[in-house]
Scaffold this motif. Structure first.
Motif, PDB file in Angstrom:
ATOM      1  N   GLN A  22       0.817  -1.207   0.000  1.00  0.00           N
ATOM      2  CA  GLN A  22       0.000   0.000   0.000  1.00  0.00           C
ATOM      3  C   GLN A  22       0.855   1.263   0.000  1.00  0.00           C
TER       4      GLN A  22
ATOM      5  N   HIS B 237      -6.364  -1.006  -2.125  1.00  0.00           N
ATOM      6  CA  HIS B 237      -5.781  -0.046  -3.067  1.00  0.00           C
ATOM      7  C   HIS B 237      -6.896   0.724  -3.778  1.00  0.00           C
TER       8      HIS B 237
ATOM      9  N   HIS C  89      -8.812   3.503  -5.985  1.00  0.00           N
ATOM     10  CA  HIS C  89      -8.381   4.293  -7.137  1.00  0.00           C
ATOM     11  C   HIS C  89      -7.992   5.705  -6.713  1.00  0.00           C
TER      12      HIS C  89
ATOM     13  N   SER D   9      -6.208   7.507  -4.446  1.00  0.00           N
ATOM     14  CA  SER D   9      -5.189   7.360  -3.405  1.00  0.00           C
ATOM     15  C   SER D   9      -5.158   8.552  -2.464  1.00  0.00           C
TER      16      SER D   9
ATOM     17  N   MET E  91      -4.634   5.799  -8.814  1.00  0.00           N
ATOM     18  CA  MET E  91      -3.712   5.085  -7.927  1.00  0.00           C
ATOM     19  C   MET E  91      -2.258   5.469  -8.158  1.00  0.00           C
TER      20      MET E  91
END
Length: 530
Positions: free
Chosen positions: A170, A397, A399, A401, A462
């Protein structure tokens, strides 16, 4: 008894024979492993003889140009000739070598190795590399703070029962950012290396655009299927970088050479952007140019644009209004604008990204200050379509971020991770208004634009777990620091000034000398824009 010295060519023949045998043996394990012996000899040569900036240039090009296997390039339907190199750089070495302990990619080894080599040479006073200007201390502090904040989020998440294996991926690429910045800092001599960096990025962008165009024009018609993208999501930042270099260089120094070269680059890069079909690329490009427009002083071009806009605006409004319900043909760009406003779920409906963002906000609301920590999935108060069949870790995760940083790190984690972006823009803008060199001013504006593009990429695709995006922002951070110091936008540390010339008076801002002829030329404004 006298024994004649063996001819030198025998040693080279022996080395060549060893490389051939080692290459054949490596090829039995994996085709990529066959390159290991040659790479080993190259590494020894670089360590002993080559200035570290040259291998850094090579690594930069390869990172941006080869297939980024983590994002299923060419929609996973075709492997370009650059795919093996991409696999070598970005796939875990345990997959390539079958050694389970090597659960990291080669790119990490190259980054840490080149950074370590440069630091070692600096400590021992090696003359292989020229002196490099220092970085502003606040920029060093906030860059290190980013890594500290990520480590805090990791510890917090694991202590709260998070999945340790999932958590490492991550934040892995974001955690490499300070090391990449250090690599560029020790490798680059100063602003005089910026034109080389720009050419490398343009070469990588052209490479990706040509690969994507071939895939779109030759491979896709043969397959007879629809594809969502041609190269990869993160290539949008490389394409934007190339476009910014063309536009900003012309804005700062209008001349025929920039127009001719720029049009050739635009023709190739825009084709790659169209085939890659990422809405975010166009949004980021417009945002970057808007940022440059606002920072730029009132030049004749800026006055012309401001005076012309009121006359153009009505035609743009009519164009959008007419194409809103028929976004095809010449109204194709309206479809992109419409999808950004309404989403891809259609009017009145939430698309996947909208739902995901709502879920991330709900996750953040649990722990608004510290977040959940890494190793935890975001919550699903609003049910999402299950995409685990193609992406099992999708809840680790998101999209977006950016909202992911809020969810996993809270306000403290988010601020700690991203404070370096604020300082980078601050230093770049100060350097822009103090530099007499057009190429340096263009560099400062591009840094601001790429920072905005990085934020967009993190927000929409991401970008925080992309090596391509991380390399782009890292070189901008390092160059912003060098520009700020050499332009007088940030004071040179006293220790550095004393080491340059202990008996000389302290030079005024903007006229700082440096113990490197090329660096001195760059700081005084005598080097030419390329």
């Amino acid at each position: 008894m006298y024994s004649p010295e063996r001819p030198p060519y025998l040693r080279y023949l022996a080395l060549l024979g060893f490389l051939v045998l080692a290459t054949v043996g490596g090829g039995i394990i994996h085709p990529i492993v066959a390159l290991a012996p040659v790479l080993g000899v190259a590494v020894v040569w670089v360590i002993l003889k080559v200035p570290v900036r040259y291998p850094v240039f090579v690594v930069t090009y390869l990172t941006l140009a080869v297939d980024y296997v983590a994002e299923r390039p060419q929609s996973g339907l075709w492997e370009s000739p650059l795919y093996p190199l991409g696999e070598l750089l970005f796939a875990q070495l345990s997959y390539i070598t079958k050694i389970g302990a090597l659960r990291f990619p080669l790119i990490d080894v190259l980054i840490v190795g080149l950074m370590g080599l440069a630091m070692y040479r600096k400590v021992v006073g090696s003359k292989i590399d020229p002196p490099t200007p220092p970085m502003p201390r606040p920029l060093i502090a906030v860059t290190a703070l980013s890594l500290i904040a990520l480590l805090f989020m990791e510890v917090r998440g694991v202590v709260r029962g998070g999945d340790f294996k999932q958590s490492l991926w991550q934040w892995h690429q974001a955690a490499m950012m300070p090391f990449i910045v250090a690599m560029y800092h020790y490798a680059l001599r100063g602003p005089q290396d910026w034109p080389i960096i720009a050419k490398i990025v343009i070469a990588a962008g052209i490479t990706k655009a040509l690969v994507g165009s071939y895939f779109a024009l030759v491979i896709i018609p043969a397959l007879g299927i629809f594809v969502e993208y041609t190269t990869s999501h993160s290539d949008s930042m490389t394409f934007i970088f190339c476009m910014l270099v063309v536009f900003i260089r012309f804005i700062e120094q209008p001349k025929a050479a920039h127009i001719i070269r720029g049009l050739a680059v635009i023709a190739i890069i825009v084709t790659g952007m169209i085939f890659n079909d990422r809405r975010l690329a166009y949004v980021s490009l417009v945002g970057c140019l808007l940022a440059a427009f606002l920072i730029n002083p009132w030049t004749p071009l800026k006055r012309f644009l401001v005076r012309t806009l009121p006359f153009i605006a009505p035609f743009l409004i009519v164009y959008i209004a007419v194409g809103w319900n028929r976004p095809t043909g010449i109204f194709g760009p309206v479809d992109t604008i419409k999808s950004l406003i309404e989403g891809q779920g259609g009017e009145g409906n939430l698309d996947y990204r909208d739902i995901e963002n709502l879920d991330l906000i709900a996750t953040w609301a649990q722990f608004p200050l510290l977040g959940t920590g890494y190793g935890h999935e975001f919550l699903l108060p609003v049910p999402l379509p299950d995409i685990a069949f193609v992406f099992p870790q999708y809840r680790f995760h998101p999209h977006d971020s950016l909202l992911g940083l809020f969810a996993f790190g809270g306000m403290l984690g988010y601020t700690g991770v991203w404070l370096y972006l604020v300082v980078t823009v601050y230093l770049a803008v100060r350097a822009y208004h103090r530099s007499p060199v057009s190429e340096d001013r263009a560099c400062a504006l591009i840094i601001v634009g790429i920072t905005a593009a990085y934020i967009n990429q993190v927000f929409g695709d991401m970008g925080i777990i992309s090596y391509i995006c991380t390399f782009h922002i890292s070189v901008c951070v390092a160059m912003a620091g060098k520009l700020a110091v050499l332009s007088g936008a940030w004071p040179m540390p006293n220790s550095t000034l004393l080491s340059l010339s202990p008996s000389a008076p302290v030079p005024p801002p903007g006229a700082i000398s440096f113990p490197n002829p090329e660096g001195a030329a760059a700081a005084s404004g005598t080097h030419k824009a390329s």
